[in-house]
Design an enzyme around this catalytic site. Structure first.
Site, PDB file in Angstrom:
ATOM      1  N   HIS A  67      -9.376  -3.816  37.185  1.00  0.00           N
ATOM      2  CA  HIS A  67      -8.359  -4.129  36.253  1.00  0.00           C
ATOM      3  C   HIS A  67      -8.569  -3.956  34.633  1.00  0.00           C
ATOM      4  O   HIS A  67      -7.443  -3.250  34.211  1.00  0.00           O
ATOM      5  CB  HIS A  67      -8.454  -5.851  36.438  1.00  0.00           C
ATOM      6  CG  HIS A  67      -7.405  -6.666  35.885  1.00  0.00           C
ATOM      7  ND1 HIS A  67      -6.309  -6.949  36.149  1.00  0.00           N
ATOM      8  CD2 HIS A  67      -7.365  -6.816  34.422  1.00  0.00           C
ATOM      9  CE1 HIS A  67      -5.721  -7.632  35.331  1.00  0.00           C
ATOM     10  NE2 HIS A  67      -6.421  -7.523  34.153  1.00  0.00           N
ATOM     11  N   GLU A  68      -9.634  -3.877  34.355  1.00  0.00           N
ATOM     12  CA  GLU A  68      -9.953  -3.703  32.877  1.00  0.00           C
ATOM     13  C   GLU A  68      -9.757  -2.090  32.729  1.00  0.00           C
ATOM     14  O   GLU A  68      -9.225  -1.740  31.676  1.00  0.00           O
ATOM     15  CB  GLU A  68     -11.139  -4.234  32.255  1.00  0.00           C
ATOM     16  CG  GLU A  68     -11.368  -5.577  32.455  1.00  0.00           C
ATOM     17  CD  GLU A  68     -10.280  -6.626  31.879  1.00  0.00           C
ATOM     18  OE1 GLU A  68      -9.700  -6.079  31.206  1.00  0.00           O
ATOM     19  OE2 GLU A  68      -9.980  -7.651  32.456  1.00  0.00           O
ATOM     20  N   HIS A  71      -6.031  -1.077  32.190  1.00  0.00           N
ATOM     21  CA  HIS A  71      -5.840  -1.510  30.714  1.00  0.00           C
ATOM     22  C   HIS A  71      -6.197  -0.410  30.006  1.00  0.00           C
ATOM     23  O   HIS A  71      -5.084   0.162  29.158  1.00  0.00           O
ATOM     24  CB  HIS A  71      -6.135  -2.670  29.958  1.00  0.00           C
ATOM     25  CG  HIS A  71      -5.665  -4.182  30.793  1.00  0.00           C
ATOM     26  ND1 HIS A  71      -4.377  -4.290  30.647  1.00  0.00           N
ATOM     27  CD2 HIS A  71      -6.224  -5.014  31.401  1.00  0.00           C
ATOM     28  CE1 HIS A  71      -4.220  -5.550  31.074  1.00  0.00           C
ATOM     29  NE2 HIS A  71      -5.185  -5.822  31.703  1.00  0.00           N
TER      30      HIS A  71
END
Length: 163
Positions: A67-68, A71
């Site tokens: 997820h990170e 980003h």
């Protein structure tokens, strides 16, 4: 697991799933309790919650890392890196990251109802968590005067306005 091992793990996941290197720092943050991780846009570093690793293990943390990294890579490519962007949603689905982390159950519970306002005319009861001056307010149904009653036993699962 230490930060050095996490750094290697994040670099490995980045190459394996994104086919791009992770060139910044990844660290554990023991203060993160309600979120699984954070991506910092200025420094491009990533924080991962230590509590998520302790509670749910490596499999769940790898989803948070993905997820990170979504980003991270989208931001560096100048694409839509926010949660609401189509680029982010598409990439997250492709790599198998998680949208939300699991709850640790560490959030503070709301205070229980301690006061009750009763209408003198119609008897309608209003439960409140904070003390208030009944002279400043009137009943919402009949515009009658209100009377403050302090509850001795704590009411928890009761709706805000009783009929």
């Amino acid at each position: 697991m230490e930060d050095k091992q996490l750094q290697q793990w994040v670099e490995r996941v980045s190459l394996q799933y994104f086919k791009r290197p992770f060139l910044h720092r990844a660290t554990f943050n023991r203060r993160l309790r309600t979120t699984g991780g954070r991506y910092f846009m200025r420094s491009h570093n990533i924080d991962i919650s230590w509590h998520q690793y302790e509670a749910f293990g490596a499999e769940e943390v790898e989803k948070i890392i993905k997820h990170e990294l979504c980003h991270y890579h989208l931001h560096l490519q100048r694409k839509g890196y926010r949660h609401r962007d189509a680029d982010f949603k598409k990439l997250l689905a492709e790599v198998g990251g998680t949208r939300y982390c699991q709850s640790l159950g560490m959030r503070k519970r709301a205070a229980a109802y301690r006061y009750k306002l009763e209408c003198v005319s119609c008897g309608t009861a209003y439960l409140r968590k904070r003390r208030m001056d009944p002279r400043k307010y009137a009943c919402g149904k009949c515009r009658g005067k209100l009377r403050l009653v302090e509850l001795s036993s704590v009411c928890e699962n009761v709706t805000l306005t009783e009929q």
